[in-house]
Design a protein around this motif. Structure first.
Motif: not given
Length: 325
Positions: A10, A12, A210, A251, A274, A276, A313
Motif C-alpha cells: 500500500d 498511499h 506517483i 495509485d 500501484l 493504494g 511497487a
C-alpha cells in the motif's frame, strides 16, 4: 484448490499524529475521518493491513499547502520525519515518504531531503500539489522550486504527489462533496499538468513521481492540455505532452472502478499502476469496495493484478521484496 492470497504493498497510507485527530470534523475541509480510526496508532493500521492482506504500507503525512518560511516550520517537518522513521524502525512493515518544510524555504527543503534520505533512510519524498493559500498558492512546477527538482532528479528519488485541500470559490458544492471528494483530485491533475507544460517532468525525468488517486482528473484532461496549452504558448508538441503524462505513476486509492480502470488501460503501461488505500483517512469498508473493483477488473489476468498489488511497487522499493517473496 484454494486461490492463493495476493500480497499487497500500500503506497498511499497516511501517518496521523495525534494532533491531527482533532481535525476529524473540520467543516472547512468537509470530511470526517472514520471515528473507528481515531485516535490513530500504528496498531490501527497493522490490524487493517492484516485483515486486507497488505504486507507493507508506505506512510505519508497528509498534504498541507499552508505554512511559512522559518525555523519553526523546518523543526515541524524534521519532527514529523523523525517520528515516522522511529515508527518504521519499531514496525518494519512500514516505510515512509518524508515531508518537507514549506516549499518556499528552498534551502530548508534541500536540507530536509538530504537528512531524510541519507540519515533517516526515507523511501521517498511526499509533496503537496501547491504551497500557499488562495491566490498566493504556487504550484510545484514553479521556477522557484527548480533547485528542489534538480536535487530529487540527481537522487532519482521517488516522489509521492498528493493534491492539496484547496477550496474553490464555492468552496465546495455541497456538504456531501467536501474538498477531498471534489477538489483534491483536481489539484493533483493541476500539479501534474504544471510539471508537464513547464517542461520539468521531461527535464527531471529521473525523478519517479506517483500521482495519488489515479491522478484525479489527469487521464481525462491530459489530451485537453496536449493541444490547448500549445495554443497558449507551450513549446511541447501534443505527442510530447501526452508522453510526459504517461511517464507518471498512478495509485489506485479510492479510485478503482470499471470506468477509471478502463481509461488507465489505454492511458499508461501496466507497470505504472500501484496499489493504494488512503487508510486511515478512509474506512476499511470504503477501501475494500475499491479493492474488490480492482480485483474484479483484472480477474482474468492474475499476473497484471499481482503486479499492481505489489510487483510494480517492488520495482520502486526493492528493499521490501523479502516481505512478498
Amino acid at each position: 484448490m484454494a486461490k492463493s492470497v495476493v500480497r499487497r504493498i500500500d503506497i498511499h497510507h497516511h501517518f496521523f499524529p495525534f494532533n491531527l485527530d482533532k481535525a476529524k470534523s473540520n467543516g472547512e475541509v468537509g470530511w470526517r475521518t472514520p471515528a473507528e480510526n481515531l485516535p490513530w496508532t500504528p496498531q490501527t493500521s497493522l490490524e487493517f493491513m492484516d485483515a486486507s492482506s497488505i504486507s507493507i504500507a508506505i506512510l505519508s503525512f497528509p498534504a498541507i499547502a499552508s505554512g511559512s518560511v522559518g525555523q519553526e516550520n523546518r523543526d515541524l517537518a524534521r519532527g514529523r520525519n523523525r517520528a515516522m522513521a522511529e515508527l518504521c524502525r519499531a514496525h518494519p512493515r512500514f516505510g515512509f515518504f518524508a515531508t518537507l518544510p514549506f516549499l518556499d524555504d528552498v534551502q530548508g527543503a534541500l536540507a530536509e531531503i538530504a537528512y531524510a534520505l541519507d540519515e533517516l533512510k526515507a523511501d521517498g519524498i511526499g509533496l503537496s500539489s501547491s504551497y500557499g493559500d488562495g491566490a498566493n498558492a504556487t504550484y510545484i512546477g514553479d521556477d522557484r522550486y527548480d533547485p528542489i527538482w534538480a536535487e530529487l532528479d540527481k537522487r532519482a528519488a521517488v516522489v509521492f504527489l498528493h493534491g492539496a485541500q484547496t477550496p474553490s470559490s464555492t468552496p465546495f458544492p455541497h456538504a456531501f462533496l467536501g474538498l477531498p471528494i471534489t477538489e483534491v483530485p483536481n489539484e493533483t491533475f493541476k500539479a501534474a499538468a504544471h510539471l508537464v507544460v513547464t517542461g520539468r517532468k521531461r527535464k527531471y525525468s529521473n525523478t519517479r513521481i506517483i500521482l495519488a488517486h489515479l491522478g484525479g482528473s489527469t487521464p481525462f484532461l491530459a489530451a485537453r492540455v496536449a493541444v490547448l496549452s500549445g495554443h497558449m504558448g507551450c513549446t511541447l508538441s501534443p505527442d510530447e505532452i501526452i508522453e510526459d503524462f504517461k511517464s507518471f505513476y498512478y495509485d489506485t486509492a479510492l479510485s478503482a472502478h470499471e470506468t477509471t480502470l478502463s481509461a488507465m488501460e489505454t492511458f499508461v503501461s501496466p507497470e505504472r499502476i500501484l496499489f493504494g488505500t488512503d487508510f486511515p483517512a478512509a474506512s476499511a469498508g470504503m477501501v475494500n469496495w475499491y479493492t474488490k473493483n480492482l480485483e474484479n477488473f483484472h480477474a482474468a489476468d492474475e499476473e497484471k493484478l499481482n503486479n499492481i498489488m505489489a510487483g510494480n511497487a517492488l520495482n520502486l522499493f526493492p528493499r521490501f521484496r523479502h516481505w512478498i517473496d
